[in-house]
Structure formats: structure tokens, C-alpha cells
Design a protein around this motif. Structure first.
Motif, short mmCIF file in Angstrom:
data_model
loop_
_atom_site.label_atom_id
_atom_site.label_comp_id
_atom_site.label_asym_id
_atom_site.label_seq_id
_atom_site.Cartn_x
_atom_site.Cartn_y
_atom_site.Cartn_z
N SER A 204 7.43 -2.58 -6.65
CA SER A 204 6.50 -1.62 -7.79
C SER A 204 5.14 -2.04 -7.19
CB SER A 204 6.72 -2.15 -9.24
OG SER A 204 7.80 -1.86 -9.74
N TYR A 205 4.85 -3.17 -6.90
CA TYR A 205 3.33 -3.22 -6.40
C TYR A 205 3.24 -2.99 -5.08
CZ TYR A 205 2.20 -6.56 -10.26
OH TYR A 205 1.88 -7.33 -11.43
N SER A 206 4.20 -2.90 -4.38
CA SER A 206 3.97 -2.19 -2.90
C SER A 206 3.87 -0.97 -2.85
CB SER A 206 5.16 -2.70 -2.10
OG SER A 206 5.56 -3.99 -1.97
N ALA A 207 4.85 -0.30 -3.81
CA ALA A 207 4.74 1.21 -3.99
C ALA A 207 3.02 1.63 -4.47
CB ALA A 207 5.66 1.76 -4.75
N VAL A 208 2.85 1.02 -5.21
CA VAL A 208 1.44 1.45 -6.11
C VAL A 208 0.38 1.43 -5.01
CG1 VAL A 208 -0.37 0.91 -7.77
CG2 VAL A 208 2.08 1.05 -8.48
N TRP A 209 0.23 0.26 -4.14
CA TRP A 209 -0.68 0.15 -3.13
C TRP A 209 -0.62 1.42 -2.02
CZ3 TRP A 209 -4.93 -2.05 -3.21
CH2 TRP A 209 -5.39 -3.27 -3.73
N ILE A 210 0.56 1.74 -1.76
CA ILE A 210 0.65 2.95 -1.00
C ILE A 210 0.07 4.03 -1.62
CG2 ILE A 210 2.19 4.71 -0.13
CD1 ILE A 210 2.25 2.48 1.52
N PHE A 211 0.13 4.42 -2.93
CA PHE A 211 -0.65 5.49 -3.60
C PHE A 211 -1.99 5.12 -3.73
CE2 PHE A 211 3.54 5.45 -6.45
CZ PHE A 211 4.25 6.33 -5.66
N LYS A 212 -2.47 3.99 -3.90
CA LYS A 212 -3.93 3.79 -3.86
C LYS A 212 -4.64 3.93 -2.64
CE LYS A 212 -5.37 0.02 -6.46
NZ LYS A 212 -6.27 0.85 -7.26
N LEU A 213 -3.68 3.66 -1.53
CA LEU A 213 -4.70 3.67 -0.31
C LEU A 213 -4.42 4.73 0.54
CD1 LEU A 213 -4.13 -0.37 0.87
CD2 LEU A 213 -6.27 0.65 -0.13
N PHE A 214 -3.16 5.13 0.53
CA PHE A 214 -2.79 6.25 1.64
C PHE A 214 -2.34 7.62 0.98
CE2 PHE A 214 -1.93 2.03 3.64
CZ PHE A 214 -2.49 2.19 4.56
N THR A 215 -1.42 7.73 0.19
CA THR A 215 -0.87 8.95 -0.34
C THR A 215 0.12 8.94 -1.60
OG1 THR A 215 0.60 11.07 0.24
CG2 THR A 215 1.09 8.68 1.40
N TYR A 216 0.16 9.80 -2.23
CA TYR A 216 1.14 9.71 -3.32
C TYR A 216 2.63 10.07 -3.02
CZ TYR A 216 -1.64 9.29 -7.76
OH TYR A 216 -2.51 8.63 -8.84
N ASN A 217 2.83 10.50 -1.84
CA ASN A 217 4.03 10.82 -1.40
C ASN A 217 5.07 9.53 -1.60
OD1 ASN A 217 6.60 11.32 0.27
ND2 ASN A 217 5.28 12.88 1.23
N VAL A 218 6.28 9.84 -2.11
CA VAL A 218 7.11 8.70 -2.74
C VAL A 218 7.82 8.02 -1.47
CG1 VAL A 218 7.14 9.70 -5.07
CG2 VAL A 218 8.95 10.28 -3.25
N LEU A 219 8.02 8.77 -0.56
CA LEU A 219 8.87 8.17 0.59
C LEU A 219 8.22 7.14 1.33
CD1 LEU A 219 10.28 11.30 2.69
CD2 LEU A 219 11.35 9.98 1.04
N PRO A 220 6.99 6.86 1.73
CA PRO A 220 6.41 5.76 2.62
C PRO A 220 6.29 4.66 1.41
CG PRO A 220 4.83 7.49 2.20
CD PRO A 220 6.10 8.08 1.95
N ALA A 221 6.12 5.06 0.06
CA ALA A 221 5.97 3.88 -1.04
C ALA A 221 7.27 3.34 -1.27
CB ALA A 221 5.48 4.83 -2.18
N VAL A 222 8.19 4.07 -1.36
CA VAL A 222 9.79 3.44 -1.25
C VAL A 222 10.02 2.61 -0.37
CG1 VAL A 222 12.11 4.10 -1.70
CG2 VAL A 222 10.27 5.12 -3.16
N ALA A 223 9.85 3.32 0.78
CA ALA A 223 10.20 2.69 2.17
C ALA A 223 9.39 1.16 2.42
CB ALA A 223 9.90 3.37 3.23
N LEU A 224 8.06 0.98 1.94
CA LEU A 224 7.64 -0.08 2.08
C LEU A 224 8.17 -1.20 0.94
CD1 LEU A 224 5.01 -1.72 3.17
CD2 LEU A 224 3.51 -0.90 1.25
#
Length: 398
Positions: free
Chosen positions: A81-101
Motif C-alpha cells: 500500500s505504501y509503495s502504491a501511494v508513493w507512486i501516486f504522490k511522485l509520478f502518476t495516478y495510473n494504477v498499473l505502475p503503482a501495483v507493479a511497484l
């Protein structure tokens, strides 16, 4: 089909149909009826069904196949969960890179914890995983919320703010998690008579991921790797005596299981872009254990059933209060109505854990194989009744 046997293909198709038709199946009562209280076909709860189904299926790969009982799998859920939210904060709201990370980070974290914890087995392994989970919770709750390097935002939880960089975010895209522009909150509502059915984009994304995760679990169960894990559960000491090193197999199972948990954590953040330390508590780890035992440890569909069972009780029974009970028993004399409300009150609302505990006791005592064993017994009984009726019809008359 897809490299699966006939039985496994049928099981996958059944799960797929139930998942895709969930908005209809989970809303059996008209919206305005007294029984609408038991409807569970709203997007947030349906998402939880499939997300925790993924979590439970992954845990079953470790616990069901190897017999190693982990009390620390919530740590991987929280890390995802923390990894996904950091993707949202720094890069994009797209869920694919967030879930992959989320999957990658949870896999690396589980590799570290598993490498240390698997030096022991039995209760010692369980205590080690519990210790790591509690340390992770403490780090997320306090240490890593230090203002100098705030990675978790402590008890408030990590969330996305308007001043976050979001370097790849565009004004043309939704300001919330999306899949290439399709908002995870996009919902189409269909009204049929007194019934209301919600078709949510986020739910169907989670459902597709769960089906893929379920298919992968089937392949693992039926593979030589899965057979080796079953052998570990059966008699690991005998395998060690033959000179076979079982640690790489158990470590691989631990990491795969942790990646499933990270995937579930990433999807939780994708549905609601918030990550809190409470997802890493020991109670969350204990919950996934209950899901597996209630559904049927070591079975394929059991963890999914157990996850749905517990989440249903948590979200439906916990909302029933005295007002609802008085509405149910209002046709009775006042004194009898008050007596029944007094008797039922401890088992609903905040006391739903008591009901769940009693059901768990009954399942463990009478159905050690969980809900799957109950279904198998029922199927055998029905087949026996049919066979008996057929034999009586075919007996020659004297």
C-alpha cells in the motif's frame, strides 16, 4: 484449456462467472425492502471481497502447501500500500505502475524476512514472522514518520496532496487513481424494478487481477514445485535426511506469498489512495489465517470463500443495530420483542466478532476442512440420496 485439467478449468470458470456476476448475486433483495440490509453488492465491499481473496490465496500458497504458519503477512500488505501511494504522490495516478511497484517491493521485503525466519520452523517461525510484522508496524507508525524523512506519515496515514509532484500527471486525466484515464470510481448503476445493481470499474479491475492470481495459484498447486511444497508439509525432516535442501523451496513459497500480499495492498491503495500503519498490525495477519481455515486450508477456492465470508460479516452484521432489530421483531408483542432484541443484541453491531468466533468454533470442530469440506459433504449427501432413489425405482417388483 490454459494448460489446466478439466476439473481445474471448471473451477476457474465457476470463479470467473461468480466474480463477473457479483453485482447481481450480492444484491438479491430489493433496495427498499427490510432484507436489503443483507445486500453486499456495493462497490467498496465487492472490491474488498476480491482484494482480500487475493491476499488469502497468496497466503494459502505458503500455509496450505508447506504448513508454515506466518503471523506477519500483513507487513507485506502494508508495504504494498505504501509503495502504491508513493507512486501516486511522485509520478502518476495510473494504477498499473503503482501495483507493479507494490509487488516488487513486497517481494524484496519478503525475501529479506523469509531468509531470516525460515532458519526456524514450527512455532518459532511463526513467532519470528510476528516479530518482524510488529517491528514493521512500529517503523511505519513512528520511526519512519520522522519529519526529516517522512515515508509513512505516522498515524495520519500516507495520502496524496495537491502540492505533490506527480511528474507524469496531466490535467486531462482524473485527479484520482485511474487506468489510462478510466477512473477507478467510475460506476454505472442499473435499476431493474426494485433492485439496484452497481458496475464499478475498480471492482472489475480487481476481479480481473484476482482471476489471474487464482489461475497462477492453480498452476503452482499442480506443478512439480507445488508437489515439492506438499512433500515439505508432509515430512520435511525425512526430505532433509535424503540430502535434499528444502530451504530454497520454502523461501520461494514465502516470497510468492508475500508478493500476493503486496499485490493486494497495492490494489487497496488503488481503490482508495491512502496507506496507514493499521494495515500492518498483527490482527490483519490473524485475519488472513482465519480466512484460510474457515474456507479450507490447502484447497484452491477455500481462501476466496473464507475471505468473502469474513468480509461479509465485518461489513454487514456490524451495521445491524437495535433499531433494525426492533423493525424485524415489531410484529411481536412488546415484551417478546424486547426480549428477542436483548438476546440478539450481543451478536450484532460491535459484537459481530462474537458471532464470527462462534461460527469459527463450529467450523473447526465439525468441519476441519472448512467451508469446502462442508460443500463436499453436502454434494456427497445429495448424490447418495439420488443414487438411493434411482436404485429403488429400478428394483423389480415382486
Amino acid at each position: 484449456m490454459l494448460g489446466l485439467g478439466k476439473k481445474d478449468t471448471t473451477l476457474l470458470l465457476v470463479v470467473a462467472v461468480l466474480t463477473l456476476c457479483a453485482p447481481f448475486i450480492l444484491n438479491p433483495f430489493p433496495a427498499g425492502s427490510a432484507m436489503a440490509q443483507f445486500n453486499a453488492g456495493y462497490p467498496d465491499l465487492m472490491q474488498r471481497f476480491v482484494i482480500f481473496g487475493i491476499f488469502a490465496v497468496g497466503f494459502n500458497i505458503l500455509f496450505g502447501l508447506t504448513g508454515y504458519l506466518s503471523f506477519g503477512h500483513a507487513a507485506f500488505l502494508g508495504v504494498g500500500s505504501y509503495s502504491a501511494v508513493w507512486i501516486f504522490k511522485l509520478f502518476t495516478y495510473n494504477v498499473l505502475p503503482a501495483v507493479a511497484l507494490s509487488v516488487v517491493v513486497a517481494g524484496l521485503f519478503s525475501l529479506l524476512i523469509g531468509f531470516i525466519s525460515l532458519r526456524r520452523s514450527g512455532i518459532y517461525f511463526s513467532i519470528l514472522t510476528l516479530a518482524f510484522a510488529q517491528m514493521s508496524f512500529a517503523l511505519a507508525y513512528s520511526v519512519l514518520s520522522n519529519p526529516k524523512f517522512n515515508l509513512t506519515n505516522g498515524e495520519t496515514g500516507l495520502q496524496v496532496y495537491a502540492d505533490d509532484p506527480q511528474w507524469f500527471h496531466s490535467d486531462k486525466l482524473p485527479d484520482l487513481p485511474h487506468l489510462f484515464g478510466l477512473s477507478m470510481r467510475a460506476t454505472h448503476t442499473m435499476h431493474v424494478g426494485g433492485w439496484t445493481f452497481d458496475f464499478n470499474a475498480g471492482y472489475y479491475l480487481c476481479a480481473a487481477v484476482m482471476l489471474a492470481a487464482f489461475y497462477l495459484a492453480i498452476r503452482i498447486f499442480r506443478s512439480p514445485f507445488g508437489m515439492m511444497l506438499r512433500a515439505v508439509k508432509s515430512n520435511q525432516q525425512r526430505m532433509n535426511y535424503t540430502g535434499l535442501n528444502t530451504r530454497p523451496y520454502t523461501l520461494a513459497a514465502f516470497v510468492i506469498s508475500g508478493m500476493y500480499a503486496g499485490l493486494a495492498g497495492g490494489l487497496m491503495a488503488a481503490m482508495d489512495p491512502l496507506a496507514g500503519a493499521e494495515r500492518m498490525q498483527w490482527t490483519a495477519s490473524g485475519e488472513v489465517v482465519l480466512m484460510n481455515i474457515l474456507g479450507g486450508t490447502g484447497t484452491l477456492i477455500g481462501p476466496v470463500l473464507g475471505a468473502g465470508f469474513i468480509k461479509y460479516f465485518e461489513n454487514i452484521f456490524s451495521k445491524i443495530n437495535d433499531t433494525v432489530l426492533h423493525g424485524w421483531f415489531g410484529f411481536l408483542p412488546d415484551w417478546l420483542e424486547d426480549v428477542l432484541v436483548f438476546i440478539v443484541h450481543p451478536f450484532i453491531g460491535k459484537g459481530w466478532h462474537l458471532t464470527l468466533g462462534l461460527l469459527f468454533m463450529l467450523v473447526v470442530i465439525f468441519l476441519p476442512g472448512g467451508l469446502v469440506e462442508g460443500g463436499q459433504r453436502l454434494a456427497r449427501w445429495i448424490r447418495g440420496r439420488r443414487a438411493g432413489n434411482t436404485s429403488r425405482k429400478t428394483e423389480p417388483a415382486e
